[in-house]
Design an enzyme around this catalytic site. Structure first.
Site, PDB file in Angstrom:
ATOM      1  CB  SER A 112      -0.895   0.068   1.330  1.00 12.04           C
ATOM      2  OG  SER A 112      -0.268   0.072   2.475  1.00 12.04           O
TER       3      SER A 112
ATOM      4  CE  LYS B 281      -3.328   1.476   5.135  1.00 15.99           C
ATOM      5  NZ  LYS B 281      -3.067   0.955   3.521  1.00 15.99           N
TER       6      LYS B 281
END
Length: 822
Positions: free
Chosen positions: A703, A746
């Site tokens: 990611s 996140k």
């Protein structure tokens, strides 16, 4: 108005104090006098013509030499019938005549002499007074029958049909009440009121006598039963001793009775009776006899037909889940859906049983059981509430809760049990748990199912296949029992930290519910609303003695813990409470307020660093986002360029996937060197160093791909990356941005770090529904599908990148088709 005959009023007579008794009119009583004044008064009264004396009670019986103010003003005029003198005392039989009011005291030496006025009873004959009199007579008879002690002559006198005033005086004199209450009856002039009060006192006394008699009766019954049983046992022992069957027959009979009471299935009962027949024919000294006894004890102790009535109330269940656990909205919704299905199946089962429809062959339809629809599996990091939510489910259903830990189990026999041929054989953990619960439908939690091991003794997870399969666990076979046991009504819940170690066949039988780690906001609410109160109580502290501010709680979460759950957070709060308790006990302070300023005094220096956004735009540095089980965070990707020969250096404990992301990003840039204004051979003259700080912490995952690509482009083009932009997404060789996970954690971490703009894959837009509204309000989101879009947002000066057509995959030549994998 009828008035009882009395002596003339306002007479001056001797007054004798009585310590703790009351003499009523129309009654006789023997009194003992020993105080000097009392002796003088009695002798003086005895020498008078009418031998009258006033008897009144002391207010305080402990006063040895009372004064006039220590005596009640209402007393009784009495006549001395007989007198008997002994050593320093006088015993006198006195008879009460009337109530009197002591108007004044004429003298106090050598005895009390006072002027008295007769108190006339207020009495009018009526049906109510007659009824009260009859009621008192009946109640007194009940009291005597229940064991009340009363003089026989007094009882016969009361039963001889006295008038209401005289009856009230006689019954009042025999009541077991306090002297002050008798004084109150003496002072009551109204006969009806006096009878009413006497009725209340007598009814209360009768109730006490009834209770005493009941207690005595029960005690006597127990005693008689105990004596009878003792005699019969002694006789039985003698008979069995003569026959040589003293213990054996009794044990066989007891087991036979237990088998009947257990209400086992027919085939199980036949098996039990068969084994019992073997035991009856064996000698007590046969080694196998003890094995058979243990086996039969297990059979009769299992709850074959005992079950707890489930109360599936969805509203109450939701309330209990919210009380016990904060957050976990999706998990709670899934559990409530599961309970709703269970409720409907129970309702249908009850309806089918009630109908009792008859089939064509004349047999009734089989009973439909409310079996559990599926097996739940809670997956998540440690400390997020998987085990405790299982207890909450049991509480919501009103069922028993059983938990066994499967961590470290390597023997299949731990699940299925050992065969009876082995010494010390026992049933498996599942049957043991059912026996422990005492019901056939508990909530049964199999904890740490992912940590089951395998070795030469078998595979325990394979043994779980039958128990956790709703299609076949109605006849679960334990090696020790050798008879099927119905587990279909047991609500199994399993927990694990990871799914990878669970065999596919077992995982296929489970309905997976993922428990994510708590966010910082959720941890804060849990600490404030639950953990602080729990630790205050555990350490014997009050809420006004120790206070932890909200800012201090946030700092503990950020800088002293890094976990998915709240166990470490609870331990840190417990540390604060322990140190606070010591200071309070030592007298150093009475109240402690913990804030960010003094937090280090309790917990020491911070253990973790919470990174914040960069303060200025920088070349060759971008901000990425990461996710772990302990939550989300931001990370910085640093790129350095040095003269060299085209080498790429990767540092910061990067995993294989992240290293591949770095190489893919560089290949993407080399493939598009013209768009970025780079020379064709720029790579051959440079060495590129990619570093991600916190080198001691391993990092991996795809990611960070777009963040690495952005940092590389920034370093090569000398264009700075905006400091308030964070990004996450996987990148391909052609610059496509692919979907990633952990969006909620996140984004929350980026918001806490001061990030204002977030770039993420377009496919992840759907994941923003889970985010709190206050986070979405403060952030700008850019949803991208290609790296060109990322660079336009992330760089301070946009590159002059022409819209590029995605490179097409070259067509496969026919000669090569056969060599490609299918």
């Amino acid at each position: 108005m009828n008035v009882t005959p009395t002596n003339p009023k306002d007479k001056i007579l001797p007054i004798v104090p009585i310590r703790d008794g009351v003499v009523f009119p129309n009654t006789e009583i023997v009194l003992t006098f020993g105080r000097p004044k009392s002796l003088s008064a009695i002798e003086a009264a005895n020498l008078s013509t009418d031998r009258l004396v006033i008897l009144t009670m002391q207010k305080n019986p402990h006063v040895h030499e009372p004064h006039p103010h220590d005596l009640y003003s209402i007393g009784t005029i009495a006549r001395i019938e007989r007198l008997l003198k002994t050593d320093g005392e006088i015993n006198a039989l006195v008879r009460g005549i009337a109530r009197v009011d002591i108007v004044s005291y004429e003298s106090t030496e050598p005895y009390f002499l006072g002027k008295v006025s007769e108190v006339v009873d207020e009495y009018t004959a009526s049906d109510e007074i007659t009824a009260l009199s009859n009621h008192l007579t009946t109640e007194l008879k009940r009291a005597v029958n229940l064991g009340k002690s009363i003089d026989f002559l007094s009882f016969m006198n009361i039963m001889s049909g006295l008038g209401a005033p005289e009856l009230s005086n006689h019954i009042a004199s025999v009541l077991d009440i306090k002297p002050q209450e008798k004084q109150l009856l003496l002072e009551t002039r109204n006969v009806r009121d006096r009878l009413t009060r006497i009725s209340d006192f007598l009814s209360h006394e009768v109730k006490i006598l009834e209770i005493e008699k009941k207690i005595a009766s029960k005690t006597q019954e127990k005693f008689d039963k105990s004596v009878r049983e003792t005699v019969l046992r002694e006789r039985l022992k003698t008979i069995e001793k003569e026959l040589g069957e003293e213990n054996e027959n009794r044990e066989i009979r007891e087991l036979q009775d237990k088998i009947k009471r257990a209400r086992m299935p027919k085939e199980v009962e036949e098996k039990a009776l068969k084994e019992l027949g073997k035991l009856a024919q064996m000698s007590a000294y046969n080694p196998e006899a003890s094995y058979l006894r243990n086996y039969l004890d297990w059979l009769v102790d299992l709850p074959w037909s005992v079950q707890t009535e489930s109360r599936v109330d969805i509203g109450e269940a939701a309330k209990i889940l919210d009380q016990d656990h904060f957050g976990l909205k999706k998990m709670k919704e899934r559990i409530l859906e599961y309970l709703a299905v269970l409720r409907l199946k129970q309702t249908k089962a009850a309806s089918d049983d009630a109908k009792k429809e008859i089939n064509g062959n004349g047999k009734s339809k089989p009973k439909v059981k409310a079996t559990v629809p599926t097996i739940l599996c809670f997956v998540g990091p440690p400390g997020v509430g998987k085990t405790s939510i299982g207890k909450s489910i049991a509480r919501a259903l009103g069922r028993k809760f059983v938990k066994i830990s499967l961590g470290g189990i390597r023997d299949e026999a731990e699940i299925r049990g050992h065969r009876r041929t082995y010494v010390g054989a026992l049933p498996g953990r599942i049957i043991q748990g059912i026996k422990q619960a005492g019901t056939k439908n508990p909530v049964f939690m199999l904890d740490e199912i992912d940590k089951v091991g395998t070795d030469f003794r078998g595979d325990p997870s394979a043994a779980l296949l039958e128990a956790l399969d709703p299609e076949q666990n109605h006849s679960f076979s334990d090696h020790y029992l050798e008879v099927p046991f119905d587990l279909s009504e047991v609500m199994f819940i399993t927990t694990c930290n990871v799914l990878d170690t669970i065999p596919p066949a077992l995982r296929d039988r489970l309905e997976i519910i993922h428990f994510p780690g708590y966010t910082e906001d959720e941890k804060f609410h849990i600490a404030r609303d639950f953990l602080v109160k729990k630790q205050l109580e555990a350490h014997g502290l009050e809420t006004d003695q120790v206070t932890i501010s909200e800012r201090a709680l946030h700092q503990i979460i950020r800088k002293y813990t890094r976990e998915a759950g709240v166990r470490s957070l609870e331990r840190e709060i417990a540390t604060i409470m322990r140190k606070s308790a010591r200071e309070i006990v030592e007298g150093k302070t009475k109240k402690i307020i913990v804030n960010p300023t003094n937090l280090h005094k309790f917990l020491g220096p911070t253990k973790f660093t919470a990174y914040l956004a960069e303060k200025k735009d920088d070349v060759g540095m971008s901000t990425g986002l990461f996710w772990t089980e302990a939550g989300g965070g931001i990370l910085f990707i640093e790129v350095g360029l040095m003269p060299g020969r085209g080498n790429i250096l990767l540092t910061g404990q990067l995993g294989e996937v992240m290293q591949e992301s770095c190489k893919a990003a560089l290949s993407y840039i080399r493939n598009r060197f013209k768009q970025f204004g780079l020379g064709e051979r720029f790579f051959h003259k440079l060495d590129i160093h990619v570093h991600i700080p916190e080198g001691a912490v391993p990092k991996d995952g795809p990611s960070a791909g777009i963040a690495i690509t952005t940092a590389l482009v920034s370093a090569l083009t000398k264009i700075a990356v905006r400091k308030d932009v964070a990004m996450t997404g996987e990148v391909t060789l052609r610059g496509r941005v692919l979907e990633i996970g952990g969006v909620k954690e996140k984004v929350i971490a980026a918001h806490q770090a001061g990030i204002k703009t977030i770039i993420m894959p377009k496919e992840n837009k759907k994941d923003l529904e889970e985010l709190p509204k206050y986070v979405l309000k403060d952030l700008r989101f850019f949803y991208v599908k290609h790296m060109d879009e990322v660079l336009k947002v992330a760089l301070t000066h946009p590159l002059d990148i022409k819209p590029s057509k995605e490179e097409e995959v070259p067509p496969v030549r026919p000669a090569l088709i056969a060599t490609l994998p299918s």
